[in-house]
Structures are given as C-alpha cells and as structure tokens.
Scaffold this motif. Structure first.
Motif, PDB file in Angstrom:
ATOM      1  N   LEU A 129       0.831  -1.203   0.000  1.00  0.00           N
ATOM      2  CA  LEU A 129       0.000   0.000   0.000  1.00  0.00           C
ATOM      3  C   LEU A 129       0.870   1.259   0.000  1.00  0.00           C
ATOM      4  N   ILE A 130       1.931   1.260   0.802  1.00  0.00           N
ATOM      5  CA  ILE A 130       2.835   2.424   0.812  1.00  0.00           C
ATOM      6  C   ILE A 130       3.397   2.663  -0.589  1.00  0.00           C
ATOM      7  N   GLN A 131       3.896   1.586  -1.217  1.00  0.00           N
ATOM      8  CA  GLN A 131       4.541   1.749  -2.523  1.00  0.00           C
ATOM      9  C   GLN A 131       3.549   2.205  -3.593  1.00  0.00           C
ATOM     10  N   SER A 132       2.336   1.662  -3.564  1.00  0.00           N
ATOM     11  CA  SER A 132       1.332   2.098  -4.530  1.00  0.00           C
ATOM     12  C   SER A 132       0.981   3.572  -4.334  1.00  0.00           C
ATOM     13  N   LEU A 133       0.854   3.979  -3.081  1.00  0.00           N
ATOM     14  CA  LEU A 133       0.530   5.382  -2.807  1.00  0.00           C
ATOM     15  C   LEU A 133       1.661   6.302  -3.239  1.00  0.00           C
ATOM     16  N   GLU A 134       2.902   5.851  -3.001  1.00  0.00           N
ATOM     17  CA  GLU A 134       4.048   6.672  -3.410  1.00  0.00           C
ATOM     18  C   GLU A 134       4.084   6.833  -4.922  1.00  0.00           C
ATOM     19  N   ARG A 135       3.832   5.734  -5.634  1.00  0.00           N
ATOM     20  CA  ARG A 135       3.821   5.830  -7.100  1.00  0.00           C
ATOM     21  C   ARG A 135       2.675   6.719  -7.580  1.00  0.00           C
ATOM     22  N   VAL A 161      -5.377  11.347  -3.786  1.00  0.00           N
ATOM     23  CA  VAL A 161      -5.427  10.078  -4.507  1.00  0.00           C
ATOM     24  C   VAL A 161      -6.771   9.452  -4.136  1.00  0.00           C
ATOM     25  N   ARG A 162      -7.329   8.701  -5.096  1.00  0.00           N
ATOM     26  CA  ARG A 162      -8.651   8.144  -4.905  1.00  0.00           C
ATOM     27  C   ARG A 162      -8.541   6.637  -4.652  1.00  0.00           C
ATOM     28  N   PHE A 163      -9.200   6.193  -3.583  1.00  0.00           N
ATOM     29  CA  PHE A 163      -9.285   4.755  -3.296  1.00  0.00           C
ATOM     30  C   PHE A 163     -10.622   4.259  -3.837  1.00  0.00           C
ATOM     31  N   SER A 194     -14.818  -5.445  -4.817  1.00  0.00           N
ATOM     32  CA  SER A 194     -15.112  -6.632  -4.019  1.00  0.00           C
ATOM     33  C   SER A 194     -13.848  -7.421  -3.655  1.00  0.00           C
ATOM     34  N   LYS A 195     -12.821  -7.363  -4.505  1.00  0.00           N
ATOM     35  CA  LYS A 195     -11.620  -8.156  -4.201  1.00  0.00           C
ATOM     36  C   LYS A 195     -10.319  -7.386  -4.265  1.00  0.00           C
ATOM     37  N   SER A 196     -10.386  -6.128  -4.665  1.00  0.00           N
ATOM     38  CA  SER A 196      -9.132  -5.380  -4.774  1.00  0.00           C
ATOM     39  C   SER A 196      -9.349  -3.919  -4.438  1.00  0.00           C
ATOM     40  N   LEU A 197      -8.231  -3.267  -4.176  1.00  0.00           N
ATOM     41  CA  LEU A 197      -8.225  -1.837  -3.894  1.00  0.00           C
ATOM     42  C   LEU A 197      -7.559  -1.173  -5.089  1.00  0.00           C
ATOM     43  N   GLU A 198      -8.282  -0.267  -5.760  1.00  0.00           N
ATOM     44  CA  GLU A 198      -7.699   0.478  -6.874  1.00  0.00           C
ATOM     45  C   GLU A 198      -7.378   1.884  -6.408  1.00  0.00           C
ATOM     46  N   ILE A 199      -6.175   2.338  -6.752  1.00  0.00           N
ATOM     47  CA  ILE A 199      -5.761   3.690  -6.368  1.00  0.00           C
ATOM     48  C   ILE A 199      -5.491   4.463  -7.646  1.00  0.00           C
ATOM     49  N   GLU A 214      -3.294  -1.150  -8.690  1.00  0.00           N
ATOM     50  CA  GLU A 214      -4.258  -2.120  -8.183  1.00  0.00           C
ATOM     51  C   GLU A 214      -3.540  -3.025  -7.193  1.00  0.00           C
ATOM     52  N   ILE A 215      -4.076  -3.162  -5.981  1.00  0.00           N
ATOM     53  CA  ILE A 215      -3.468  -4.110  -5.050  1.00  0.00           C
ATOM     54  C   ILE A 215      -4.531  -5.029  -4.481  1.00  0.00           C
ATOM     55  N   SER A 216      -4.132  -6.259  -4.213  1.00  0.00           N
ATOM     56  CA  SER A 216      -5.083  -7.228  -3.689  1.00  0.00           C
ATOM     57  C   SER A 216      -5.303  -6.957  -2.203  1.00  0.00           C
ATOM     58  N   ALA A 217      -6.521  -7.250  -1.725  1.00  0.00           N
ATOM     59  CA  ALA A 217      -6.860  -7.007  -0.327  1.00  0.00           C
ATOM     60  C   ALA A 217      -8.003  -7.937   0.060  1.00  0.00           C
ATOM     61  N   GLU A 218      -8.069  -8.272   1.343  1.00  0.00           N
ATOM     62  CA  GLU A 218      -9.253  -8.969   1.864  1.00  0.00           C
ATOM     63  C   GLU A 218     -10.273  -7.906   2.206  1.00  0.00           C
ATOM     64  N   ILE A 219     -11.443  -7.975   1.585  1.00  0.00           N
ATOM     65  CA  ILE A 219     -12.413  -6.902   1.759  1.00  0.00           C
ATOM     66  C   ILE A 219     -13.729  -7.448   2.304  1.00  0.00           C
ATOM     67  N   ASP A 220     -14.244  -6.772   3.307  1.00  0.00           N
ATOM     68  CA  ASP A 220     -15.464  -7.202   3.966  1.00  0.00           C
ATOM     69  C   ASP A 220     -16.367  -5.980   4.084  1.00  0.00           C
ATOM     70  N   GLY A 221     -17.542  -6.059   3.420  1.00  0.00           N
ATOM     71  CA  GLY A 221     -18.467  -4.932   3.519  1.00  0.00           C
ATOM     72  C   GLY A 221     -18.712  -4.282   2.173  1.00  0.00           C
ATOM     73  N   GLN A 222     -19.197  -3.048   2.233  1.00  0.00           N
ATOM     74  CA  GLN A 222     -19.639  -2.339   1.031  1.00  0.00           C
ATOM     75  C   GLN A 222     -18.490  -1.847   0.159  1.00  0.00           C
ATOM     76  N   GLU A 223     -18.747  -1.733  -1.164  1.00  0.00           N
ATOM     77  CA  GLU A 223     -17.812  -1.040  -2.048  1.00  0.00           C
ATOM     78  C   GLU A 223     -17.869   0.447  -1.722  1.00  0.00           C
ATOM     79  N   ILE A 224     -16.731   1.131  -1.832  1.00  0.00           N
ATOM     80  CA  ILE A 224     -16.723   2.547  -1.463  1.00  0.00           C
ATOM     81  C   ILE A 224     -15.643   3.271  -2.262  1.00  0.00           C
TER      82      ILE A 224
END
Lengths: 367, 367
Positions: free
Chosen positions: A264-270, A283-285, A289-294, A306-316
């Motif tokens: 996450l740090i490296q993606s945010l830095e880029r 930056v926009r998160f 359902s299965k990934s975090l796009e920045i 795009e980084i993979s993440a365990e996600i529980d709950g609503q898309e936002i």
C-alpha cells in the motif's frame, strides 16, 4: 577548575547535552555548555530555558573544583578533532579555558558559570517507568502528526496519558490523529500532560535502542523530567486542555479491508508521483469486491494502481492526501494492517490486525 | 514507439543521461530525456546544450520504432519506484506516453522527439585512450581549485594537455595551482584544450572505478567527446588561452620538509577551528629545526599545534589560508609529502616524495 578526562567519553556526553543547547538566541550564555566540577563529580549541563539536560557524573580526575560555561559549538568541534586519549581542561580567574590534548593546545574564552541558568527543580516523588526503546518507538510513531503552526499551541505537543498500567501518546494536527499505547513497568496515579514536540524529538535522539534500558518519568504542574541514567532531561509542559480526541474514533464502519502495508505504501508513493508538485492533490481509493484500486490525476498525467486485499463490507470510493496515509503506514512495524471506512466523507481508521496497540485516524478529502 | 525492457537496466541508463539534463531552463525540452527506438536499437539522450550524453543501445524488445522526449524528473521517479521486472513503454500520435509495469499504469504527456536538440557532431579520428579510474582520480585531485567566478572564464575549466605519452590536468584559481600527470595508453599529436568544470564534475560521476575500463577521448576545435563504452559524453570547450602556469613553479627553494600528510591535515583542521567564522584568517607555519609549529589566533581564542617533520634548510615563518592546504593534501593518496618553501611571501609547493605525478602550488598570506 582543573581536570583530566577521557576524550571519547567527554565527546559522548557533549553530544547528549548539545540537544538542549540553543542554536540562535539573543542570550549568548544559552549557546554554552556548563562544565561543573564539584564534590558530586564532573558533569555537563545544557539549557535553552524550554529544555534542559544534565549528565550523570563523568569519570574524571578533578584537581580543582569550579564551573565554566563554554560556547557549545567550538567546544564540541575542538574535542571531536583532538588526537590524544585524555584531555586536560584548566580555567583561570578570567574565565579563559585551556584545553590540552596530544599535540594540541587551545585557549578560548569562556563565561562565568554563575551566569548559566539553573535547571528547574522537579520533585522526584512518583516515577512512571518505561523501557527506553518503547518510548522511543512510540514517539517516532506519532510525532509526525503534531501541528506545525502555533494556531493551537496544545497541538504542537503530544498528549501523554498515564492510566493504570497503561501509557499512551497521542498527536492531533486537525487532519489526522495518531495514537499509540503501551504498558507501564510501574505506575501510580492517573495523569495527563502535554509535552512539546521539540522536547520529544530531542529526547528521541538520546533514548537508548537497547531493550533493557529504562527511563523514569517524573511530572509536576509545569515540568516533566526524564531520567535516563546517563542524563536527566527537564522540559516545560504545554499549558492548556488537549483536544477530546476519543470521540473521533467510532466503532462503526461499513467496510473493513486487510492489506499488506508495504504494498500500500509503494502504490501510494507511485500514484502520488503525478501530483508531485501539489501535495494537496488527492489520490482516490476505489474499494471493489476483491481489490483496492488507487488512482491519481493531474495536469502531469494519470496513475493507476491495483493491489489485492481482503475486503469485507460495502464497495466505497474515497479520496485522501496520500502523504497522511504514507506517514501513518510507515510508522507501523507489522506487515499487514486493518482499515475501516464508513462513508466517502467520514474519516477512516488504520488498526492492527490483532490487539489495540495503535490507531490512526485520517480525514478524507472531497473528490 | 512500443518496446519492453528491463526496469533496472533502464534506470541505470536514465541515471547516466540525467547528468546532462538541465534542471532549470527556459526551454522545457532541455528538461527531457529523449527515448529513441530505431534500427540501431533503443537509446537515451540528455542534452543541456553545453553537455550532451547519449547511451549505447539498451537491450530491449522493440515492437514499433519511434522517438519521444519525456520530462526527466517524472520519468526517473516513476521508473525508480516501479515494482515489476519489465517495463512496457508505448506512445501514441499525440505524444502521450503509457508506462506499464507490475500492478502500475502511468500515462504522462511527452513532447515530440523532433524538438529535441541533436548532439554536436564530433569527428572520431584520433583517440587518446586512458584508464577510466585514472581520469576519475585526476579530475577529483584537481577540480577543487578551479575558479568559482566568471571573471576569467578560462579558469572555470581545467587545462587538458596531451603531450607524447603523457597527459596532464591543471586547474588555477589565482591563489593556487593543482597539477596532475599520468600516462596515455595510446596517443597521437600534441593537443591542449580547456574543459568546463561542470562537464568534468558530471563526467566524474559516470566514470568507472574499475581499473580495466578504458575511456577514449576525441577532440575537435569546439568540442570534446568522451567514449565510455556504455555512453558517449560530448561537451563544448572553453575558448581562450589558459594561464602560463609552468613559470610559477620554481625549482629553487630554501627549505624542504617531509611530513605525514594526515597529521598535517588534522593539525590544520584543528588550528582553523579558532578562525571558523572567517576562512580568510591565516594559520601560521613556523618551521623550526626539527618540528613544524602551526598557530592560529582570533577573537575566539588561540590554537597551537606541533608536528614532527624531517626538515632540511632554513627556519622560516609563513602564513596560509588553511583550506587551500587542506584541500590539496586531501587529494593526495600517498602517506607522506614533500613541501618546498622559499620565503615568507613566496609560494610554496607540495610534491610527492618520489616521482613527479603531481604538484600543488599555494600562495602565502601576509601575516
């Protein structure tokens, strides 16, 4: 005063008291280090009136007691460059200081020790005891979010809360909150004080990284005293009421993600590279359902991560100042973090996967 | 253009051409790196009009030829932070550059490659060949005494003399002369040129420290070209006649001393501490029959240093700017140096104990 001491040892203690020596001041005596040789031994003091440091006694052969204030910068420069093992320091009644070591002899003018301001008296009744290394980490992990301007003086320091067996440090700059908690080794009554940021950044430079070294903390109405064994540091406290930060942390959330901290740090830095010239560009998160796009966008171009993440709950979808996120994540030692989101305009909270040793709150930006 | 290449390799070559990219200019194209993919392969060029660098062909899979100029800073920042192994670079007809690697995708605006200034043509007939590491050392050992202001433009560069089997570099700033000499691996006719200091300091950053790597030097009326194998660097030359420095070095002297270089550096550094705030305050050398005494005096205090030396000739007292002495001595790799003195107001010369690979001349100050 006349004494002989080991050069390397002296240099080591000069480096400690130097943290409390003023760099620019209208009072030249505050740019000095006080050397004292009396029945307690040989010790050094630095004091810029906000912050004072006095060393424990330095091993020395004292031939004549006395005290002298010497301009810290020249004293440090000279001692650092000497090529001998032992230094002889002699003063005369006119406050000239003679320094003899190896093939070198210096004579520089000092000032009367009587003109040097004494450290504030702090009653050492009740000690809170911590591991030096723990305190060091907690300061490093929170100090980046103290307020930089003086609009709210209490926010230029950090709140120290001693409560039962726990000890916590909190900093708040109006856009984010950093909170760290740890155990006390010994404790007495509940106490809250606000310690200036400058004190903490200087304290951090002299706190040991060894796990077995302890620091005892003493508190009065106006001052805090840290006893490190090798030296004591006394600082004034910041007067006023700290912000009631607890209410900002809500237990409610709509979306929880578990993510690798370094990814996450490296993606945010880029992503923030395309908004390099304007740190306020968000930056926009996009939490799917299965990934975090920045994503980030500016005149310069666009970035997509795009980084993979365990996600529980609503898309936002939510936007942040990337620096706030990066600084909080960098202060976390664990590999993975938990992040709670509620809504696009509600703060998010960064939490440990297990336990409650930290929490970081960050306000979003409008998109 | 469309190509794929290794990220680390690309970064390595970006760092080379970056030395010739302008930082602040009114011509934005000079802040760019030119990417060229043609029948010769994939290569990068930087050119700030004074100095140009073009790499050798970089290993890449080229799907579509083309060229594009990309702002060097953002291109470097992006490539440096990518987390994949291979980078895909694609441009479209509107000069948008798409960079794809790992989990990242960037789109930034480039500029037409046609607007990028071509490197000057330098005929590569006659090559002077040197070891890269030797040239690197010779530059480091002389560049500190080029003139800092533009009053005499020829003195802001260094004189390169190719003469028979020898090659020498000289810099002169009006107060001192630094001279280094070395062997040429191959040589043709005698040549003298003045190379800008900026070119040499950038060249030094890309010259190899490996002893087996060679550099070929080509010279025309206006330009000098360094071929390093991985890249060529082309620089304009400084027009004009260099100072006739040889006549300043006299064979006559009254006093010769042999001294340990590091001891002398350290004594000078210590002595100059008492004149820290005024670099023009001289230190005084008193050459006695068996030792060299160094003293300094200012409002701040006094310093006295004594170092042993082999002394041959008359006793003499002479004063210098300590920085000039320290910089010359630091550029010398040998343990001991020979110093010749003639009179209190005549220059002194620092020489090797054996051989003639260097000579440094320093003017004294009035006491």
């Amino acid at each position: 005063m006349k004494l002989i001491c080991n050069k390397d040892l002296l240099l080591q203690y000069i480096n400690i008291v130097n943290k409390a020596v003023s760099n620019r001041t209208t009072l030249p005596i505050l740019e000095c280090i006080l050397l004292t040789a009396d029945e307690k031994g040989f010790l050094l003091t630095g004091n810029d009136l906000e912050l004072g440091i006095k060393t424990a006694s330095i091993e020395a052969e004292i031939f004549e007691q006395g005290e002298i204030a010497i301009e810290a910068r020249i004293f440090n420069d000279i001692i650092r460059r000497l090529n001998g093992e032992n230094v002889t320091i002699t003063t005369d009644e006119k406050n000239a200081v003679n320094i003899l070591c190896g093939s070198s002899e210096f004579t520089i003018m000092g000032q009367s020790g009587e003109d040097f301001p004494a450290l504030p008296e702090v009653e050492q009744n009740q000690a809170y005891t911590l591991k030096q290394n723990n305190l060091r980490n907690m300061i490093r992990q929170t100090i980046f979010s103290i307020a930089q301007d003086n609009a709210k003086p209490v926010l230029t320091g950090e709140l120290f809360e001693f409560n039962g067996d726990f000890f916590s440090i909190v900093s708040v700059d109006g856009y984010r909150i950093s909170y760290r908690k740890n155990n006390l080794i010994s404790s007495f009554q509940k106490t809250e004080v606000i310690v200036p940021g400058k004190t903490l950044s200087e304290l951090n430079k002299i706190l040991s990284q060894e796990d077995e070294e302890l620091v005892s903390v003493y508190i009065t109405d106006k001052h805090i005293l840290f006893d490190l064994g090798t030296a004591i540091m006394v600082s004034r406290l910041i007067d006023g009421d700290f912000i009631r930060y607890e209410q900002s942390f809500s237990e409610d959330y709509k979306t929880e993600i578990l993510v690798n901290k370094n990814e996450l740090i490296q993606s945010l830095e880029r992503a923030s590279l395309v908004s390099r010239d304007n740190r306020k560009t968000p930056v926009r998160f996009q939490i799917k359902s299965k990934s975090l796009e920045i994503t980030a966008k500016s005149d310069m171009g666009t970035a997509f991560e795009e980084i993979s993440a365990e996600i529980d709950g609503q898309e936002i979808t939510i936007a942040f100042n990337p620096r706030y996120f990066i600084e909080a994540l960098r202060s976390i030692d664990e590999e993975r973090v938990r992040i709670h989101f509620t809504a696009s305009l509600s703060p998010c909270t960064i939490l440990p996967v297990e336990g409650d040793s930290y929490k970081y709150l960050i306000l979003p930006l409008r998109m």
